[in-house]
Every structure is written in C-alpha cells, then in structure tokens.
Scaffold this motif. Structure first.
Motif: not given
Length: 334
Positions: A22-48
């Motif tokens: 989730d977004r909190h996890c990604r904030v942590l991971h971004r502190l550790l790596t500037h360049h890597s591509l981070l992914f969201t959890e899967m979000v269903t089309t219905g939820a959007i």
C-alpha cells in the motif's frame, strides 16, 4: 517520466502484493531505493469505476516511480479505469494475469485469464487506446494442465500483437484447482529456464522475471538472461535488501539512509499521517523487518507490532524500537 527512464527502472521492481504494497509501504521502500519501480496492490476495475477512486488511487509523489496494477477482464471497464488512473500521475498501468485466488477467479480475472489470451489481448488494446501511459502485463507461465511451452508462447505472442509495453513473468504455473493462493506461491516448481527461453524468442520485448528471488546472487544470474527482476516477499520481509539495489543495478553510489535515519524519516511521515486519521499500526506493520539481523531485532518487532496498535500510539513508538536496537548494539560491542 520518459519511457527510457521507466524501462531502466524496471531493472528492479517490487511486486504488487495484496494487503502489503500500500502507499505506506511504498514510502518506506522509496527511502531505500531511488530508482526501482514500485507497484500498488491490485485494484479492481469495479473499485475504480464504481467505487471511491480517490481512496484507491491516491498516493504521495515521493513514491514515484509507481505502477498501478489493475484487476479486471472487461475491456470497456479497464479502459475507463485507465482514463481515471492516468489523472493521478502513475507511470505505468499493469494488468494482473497471475493472481490465483478463488475470489479473483470468480470475477474472471487474474491467472484464469491465461486460458483466454485473445480476451487479454483485447483488454490490452482497449487500455492502450484509453491512456498514453505504458500498459504492461504480469502473468504466470501457465495454469493447471497447460503445456507451458505451447501455451506460454501463444499467450506472449498475443500480448506482442496487442503492443504490450513489457511482460512480467512469474516463473511458476498457477494451479487453480487444488492449491490455495499461499500454496501457489511455493508448491509449483520454479521454471526459470522456461522464462529465459521466452525472452530469447522475443528479444525485442522488455521482459522481467519474478518468483522465488531472494538474494543478489540470484538477481545477478537472472540479469544475465532477462531485462530485470521483480522481487516480492523477500523485499517486503527484508526491506534492507533494497538498500543495495541502486548501487548494484543502477550505478548510483549515493549514500542510502541507514537504519536510524530510515526510522526517523518514517516517524516524520507517521506524524503527518496520524494528523490525517491514519493509525500508527497501518504504517508500522510494513517496518517489522527493518532490524532483521541486528541485535534486538525480536524486541524491535514486538514493540513495532504490539505497541503501535495501542490507542493513542504515536511516533514515540518508533523511537523506543530504535533505542532497543541501538542499546543492544552497544552491549554487543562492550
């Protein structure tokens, strides 16, 4: 982000993991790596399309680059979701064709779509027509009794015809009948060589490998054959692994924040989030592995998992957890 920079970021990505990335996890991971591509959890089309898009899609710009993973199988709904998602600033939109859960199958998306490459191709085309963002697919090497030689080639060829921007291939079959989602992550054998052969046959397609990758020795081996690696549980449970990624894979030797600095940055982040109504444990739960291998790691995890759940818990919990590790380190030296 320009396409070449995005392609480079795919050299290392953190896999989309439901309830974890989730977004909190990604904030942590971004502190550790500037360049890597981070992914969201899967979000269903219905939820959007029919739910609260803002809640599901918003993220902090400091997380960039970020890819959104969508779950769905209706080309119209996927196209609509892409149009909405593009306004939030994602760098890439990825279609899930790998999740084996019963709930996902009942919605006719995830790994069961490996049996319907024509439909997936239609989905990719609709998504590409709806957005200017790169559209990618994450898949398995096959499902159930499929012949992974013939069926994977057929699936990949359909994705190429649909002009997919990249393929992330989990090097295991998904057994939709008889195995749980958890078992599907470990029981089907890893077939890395099969993914290598697919890359050799389609050298012009950017292709990233996923599944069972835990060490840099393994990463180095995969990089001899593939364009990049996607790491899931190892990155989540042992996040300090990512502290070496920029230097090893992106030739960026800038100093990465150490353990104490990371904890301080997350405490600052938590303070801001608490003011918005976020509970501390929703942030702390992603940080339990930060002290792995350090003296006091067990107490660190206990404080972060138990004290962070208490009513009124704030960033001082992080400070107590850090103090335990630092005190134990001093004792070790003494």
């Amino acid at each position: 982000m320009d396409i070449q920079t995005l392609k480079r970021s795919r050299r290392f990505s953190v896999a989309p993991m439901l309830d974890w990335t989730d977004r909190h996890c990604r904030v942590l991971h971004r502190l550790l790596t500037h360049h890597s591509l981070l992914f969201t959890e899967m979000v269903t089309t219905g939820a959007i399309v029919h739910g609260d898009a803002e809640r599901h899609l918003r993220f902090d710009p400091v997380e960039q680059p970020v890819a959104l993973q969508l779950g769905g199988s209706d080309p119209v709904d996927l196209a609509t979701a892409c149009k909405i998602a593009e306004t939030f600033g994602y760098n890439e939109i990825n279609l899930n064709v790998g999740c084996p859960s019963d709930r996902v199958q009942s919605g006719r998306f995830g790994a069961c779509l490996m049996a319907e490459p024509d439909l997936v191709a239609d989905c990719v085309k609709a998504m590409r027509d709806a957005t200017s963002l790169p559209v990618t697919v994450k898949c398995r090497i096959g499902i159930d009794d499929q012949d992974i030689e013939e069926s994977l080639d057929r699936f990949a060829d359909k994705m190429v015809e649909a002009e997919v921007d990249a393929l992330y291939v989990h090097a295991r079959k998904a057994w939709l009948k008889g195995l749980s989602p958890k078992e599907n992550r470990t029981i089907p054998p890893l077939e890395y060589a099969r993914v290598y052969r697919l890359k050799q046959r389609l050298p012009h397609v950017q292709m990233l490998i996923n599944g069972g990758i835990e060490t840099f020795e393994q990463i180095d081996e995969h990089m001899q054959h593939m364009d990049g690696v996607m790491v899931g549980r190892a990155a989540y449970h042992n996040p300090m692994l990512m502290a070496e990624v920029d230097a090893r894979l992106f030739d960026d030797t800038r100093a990465v924040p150490d353990f104490t600095q990371i904890m301080a940055s997350m405490a600052d982040y938590a303070e801001g989030e608490l003011a918005k109504g976020t509970r501390l444990n929703n942030i702390a739960r992603h940080m339990l592995g930060l002290a792995n291998g350090r003296p006091g790691a067990r107490q660190f995890r206990q404080i972060m998992s138990v004290d962070a759940c208490k009513a009124g818990a704030g960033p001082e919990v992080f400070a107590r957890a850090v103090a335990v590790v630092e005190d134990r380190a001093v004792e070790e030296i003494a």
